[in-house]
Write an enzyme that holds these catalytic residues in place. Structure first.
Site, mmCIF file in Angstrom:
data_model
loop_
_atom_site.group_PDB
_atom_site.id
_atom_site.type_symbol
_atom_site.label_atom_id
_atom_site.label_comp_id
_atom_site.label_asym_id
_atom_site.label_seq_id
_atom_site.Cartn_x
_atom_site.Cartn_y
_atom_site.Cartn_z
ATOM 1 N N THR A 126 3.382 2.340 11.979
ATOM 2 C CA THR A 126 4.846 2.243 11.937
ATOM 3 C C THR A 126 5.379 3.171 10.846
ATOM 4 O O THR A 126 4.738 3.347 9.812
ATOM 5 C CB THR A 126 5.240 0.775 11.659
ATOM 6 O OG1 THR A 126 4.825 -0.002 12.781
ATOM 7 C CG2 THR A 126 6.748 0.612 11.470
ATOM 8 N N GLY A 127 6.582 3.722 11.101
ATOM 9 C CA GLY A 127 7.204 4.609 10.118
ATOM 10 C C GLY A 127 7.410 5.979 10.734
ATOM 11 O O GLY A 127 6.968 6.246 11.859
ATOM 12 N N SER A 128 8.055 6.859 9.974
ATOM 13 C CA SER A 128 8.417 8.152 10.548
ATOM 14 C C SER A 128 7.180 9.012 10.840
ATOM 15 O O SER A 128 7.122 9.689 11.873
ATOM 16 C CB SER A 128 9.390 8.894 9.625
ATOM 17 O OG SER A 128 8.805 9.090 8.361
ATOM 18 N N THR A 129 6.166 8.964 9.980
ATOM 19 C CA THR A 129 4.977 9.804 10.217
ATOM 20 C C THR A 129 4.183 9.269 11.409
ATOM 21 O O THR A 129 3.778 10.036 12.299
ATOM 22 C CB THR A 129 4.066 9.841 8.971
ATOM 23 O OG1 THR A 129 4.856 9.821 7.802
ATOM 24 C CG2 THR A 129 3.191 11.063 8.975
ATOM 25 N N ASP A 186 -1.892 5.626 10.969
ATOM 26 C CA ASP A 186 -0.712 5.045 10.323
ATOM 27 C C ASP A 186 -0.320 5.890 9.112
ATOM 28 O O ASP A 186 -1.144 6.634 8.567
ATOM 29 C CB ASP A 186 -1.021 3.596 9.897
ATOM 30 C CG ASP A 186 0.241 2.745 9.759
ATOM 31 O OD1 ASP A 186 1.360 3.299 9.785
ATOM 32 O OD2 ASP A 186 0.097 1.508 9.628
ATOM 33 N N ASP A 210 2.803 5.049 1.932
ATOM 34 C CA ASP A 210 3.811 5.402 0.920
ATOM 35 C C ASP A 210 3.175 6.075 -0.283
ATOM 36 O O ASP A 210 3.768 6.969 -0.884
ATOM 37 C CB ASP A 210 4.544 4.133 0.479
ATOM 38 C CG ASP A 210 5.237 3.475 1.654
ATOM 39 O OD1 ASP A 210 6.091 4.131 2.262
ATOM 40 O OD2 ASP A 210 4.888 2.332 1.985
ATOM 41 N N GLY A 268 4.100 -0.338 3.460
ATOM 42 C CA GLY A 268 5.037 -1.438 3.675
ATOM 43 C C GLY A 268 6.460 -1.166 3.276
ATOM 44 O O GLY A 268 7.321 -2.025 3.449
ATOM 45 N N GLY A 326 8.278 0.618 4.834
ATOM 46 C CA GLY A 326 8.959 0.594 6.135
ATOM 47 C C GLY A 326 9.014 -0.806 6.754
ATOM 48 O O GLY A 326 9.525 -0.978 7.855
ATOM 49 N N GLU A 358 0.594 -4.166 10.191
ATOM 50 C CA GLU A 358 -0.202 -2.944 9.975
ATOM 51 C C GLU A 358 -1.580 -3.296 9.409
ATOM 52 O O GLU A 358 -2.596 -2.719 9.805
ATOM 53 C CB GLU A 358 0.523 -2.005 9.008
ATOM 54 C CG GLU A 358 1.755 -1.373 9.622
ATOM 55 C CD GLU A 358 2.576 -0.572 8.628
ATOM 56 O OE1 GLU A 358 3.222 0.385 9.064
ATOM 57 O OE2 GLU A 358 2.592 -0.905 7.430
HETATM 58 C C1 5RP Z 1 5.655 0.817 7.162
HETATM 59 C C2 5RP Z 1 4.724 1.687 6.413
HETATM 60 C C3 5RP Z 1 4.860 3.166 6.605
HETATM 61 O O1 5RP Z 1 3.683 3.648 7.166
HETATM 62 C C4 5RP Z 1 5.124 3.787 5.268
HETATM 63 O O2 5RP Z 1 6.283 3.175 4.744
HETATM 64 C C5 5RP Z 1 5.336 5.305 5.407
HETATM 65 O O3 5RP Z 1 6.494 5.544 6.136
HETATM 66 P P1 5RP Z 1 6.981 7.022 6.481
HETATM 67 O O4 5RP Z 1 5.964 7.635 7.354
HETATM 68 O O5 5RP Z 1 8.310 6.795 7.191
HETATM 69 O O6 5RP Z 1 7.145 7.751 5.182
HETATM 70 O O7 5RP Z 1 3.857 1.268 5.693
HETATM 71 O O8 5RP Z 1 5.452 -0.543 6.835
#
Ligand code: 5RP
Length: 230
Positions: free
Chosen positions: A30-33, A86, A89, A100, A102, A108
């Protein structure tokens, strides 16, 4: 340093291209990446470069995206992922992570732990010498959250319940209906020890420290994507 969407996409594409094979069951982060990885798998399925890849999503948002891009979904009741891709941060040199921010850390962690291999996708802004550059999210049961917050504070952090638009009547809720408490520690010298201490607090369901779970990280910088191994 801020995350760069172009780099995040490059890291996600590199991980999918190198590690996802036809017939695999893949944990979808989950998240943008992670969303770039989901899109890439969808692209490769629709072009025919990949066949019969199924996903186990770590959030409702990811499940919706996977369905949009044509990835058939399974649950942990039906199968276990061979790999999970995944985001993160923060990533330390041993590939211990903070996740987390996100808001999906419990699911996750469940999917990552059920998976043979956790592959992290990120850009170089996420690399740290030691975890704790910024806050550590903890997923918390709403019942008695006030006393859970006190117990977290006794570990030496400043805990703050995550709210939507700063409105205390409108707390952020995870897909499981839990609160997220963001804990700012002065430093995190022993991530595994802190994870164990947080686990001893009854209302703290899971924390965003992922220690010993990630084997590989694809980390994009301006010029290249580097593959790091734990
Ligand atoms: C969500 C997460 C995300 O993987 C983490 O926050 C990174 O997010 P992004 O890819 O948007 O920077 O742990 O719970």
């Amino acid at each position: 340093m801020k995350s760069d969407p172009k780099k995040l996409r490059s890291a996600a594409n590199a991980a999918v291209d190198a590690r996802v094979q036809s017939g695999m069951i893949v944990g979808l982060g989950t998240g943008s990446t992670a969303s770039w990885a989901v899109r890439r798998i969808g692209e490769l399925l629709s072009s025919g470069a990949l066949e019969n890849v199924r996903g186990i999503p770590t959030s409702e948002t990811t499940a919706r995206l996977a369905q949009e891009v044509g990835i058939p979904l399974l649950s942990l009741a039906e199968a276990r992922p061979e790999i999970t891709i995944d985001g993160a941060d923060e990533i330390d040199p041993n590939l211990a992570l903070i996740k987390g921010r996100g808001g999906a850390l419990l699911r996750e962690k469940i999917v990552a732990a059920a998976s043979g291999t956790l592959i992290v996708v990120a850009d170089d802004s996420k690399l740290v010498d030691a975890l704790g550059r910024d806050f550590l999210p903890v997923e918390v049961e709403p019942f008695g959250w006030e006393s859970t917050l006190e117990a977290l504070a006794s570990l030496g952090c400043e805990p703050e319940r995550r709210l939507i638009d700063g409105d205390s009547k409108n707390p952020f809720l995870t897909d499981g209906g839990h609160y997220t408490v963001d804990c700012t520690f002065p430093s995190i010298a022993d991530p595994a020890g802190l994870e164990a201490e947080i686990r001893c607090i009854p209302g703290a369901l899971e924390c965003g420290l992922f220690v010993g779970l990630a084997q590989t990280a694809f980390v994009a910088s301006d010029d290249e994507t580097v593959v790091m191994q734990a």
